[in-house]
Design an enzyme around this catalytic site. Structure first.
Site: not given
Ligand code: 5GP
Length: 172
Positions: A59, A96
């Protein structure tokens, strides 16, 4: 709240039980919403000399490419392993459960290119931190990072380099 923010949909128990997923695809599907969202992401970076927006699969490609056009820059993809042709650099980062990897082409940008790194959602921050580290190893000058949505309760900023601007168009 801006109208585009109202288009973000909460999806319970996706992709796993207990996760409340922010679905941004209704924002993309709405012509005015998409334009307002991209403008909200672009606003903090206007007037800065930038060479490229680096977007994280997948995205981050959609928003990053739109942002690159709004800011008049190039676009460079950071991809999941095995998708980019030619020589690549790899960053591994913790999830996680387990780990994941991202890659960038070694010759994606000339040394010192001025870039920002973009993704749709900042959750724990691991993905964006890995993408920034990759861009820096590639030789780019990272001026900051931009996301459409920050999940503030996950406190990604606690593990973020305070010297690097991190701008979210909306925080939940
Ligand atoms: P992080 O590495 O910050 O834990 O997770 C971010 C990544 O996971 C991003 O690439 C994002 O696209 C996806 N992601 C995690 N949670 C969500 C969410 O609630 N909505 C969306 N659209 N993507 C998420």
């Amino acid at each position: 709240m801006s109208r585009w923010q109202d288009l973000i949909r909460d999806v319970a128990d996706f992709p796993r039980p207990g996760i409340l997923f922010k679905d941004i695809t209704p924002v993309l599907a709405d012509a005015d919403g998409f334009e307002e969202a991209v403008e909200a992401m672009a606003e903090p970076w206007r007037g800065m000399a930038l060479d490229a927006v680096i977007g994280v699969e997948s995205r981050g490609f959609i928003l990053g490419a739109a942002l690159a056009r709004a800011l008049g820059t190039g676009f460079v993809p950071v991809r999941k392993p095995g998708k980019l042709p030619g020589a690549t650099l790899t960053a591994e980062y913790a999830l996680e459960y387990g780990s994941d990897r991202l890659q960038i082409r070694t010759d994606a940008l000339p040394p010192g290119a001025r870039v920002i790194v973009v993704d749709d959602v900042l959750a724990t921050g691991g993905t964006l931190r890995a993408a920034v580290a990759l861009a820096q190893r590639q030789g780019a000058h990272v001026l900051g990072a931009a996301v459409l949505v920050e999940l503030g309760f996950l406190q990604a900023r606690d593990r973020w380099d305070a010297a690097l601007p991190l701008r979210a168009a909306a925080t939940f």
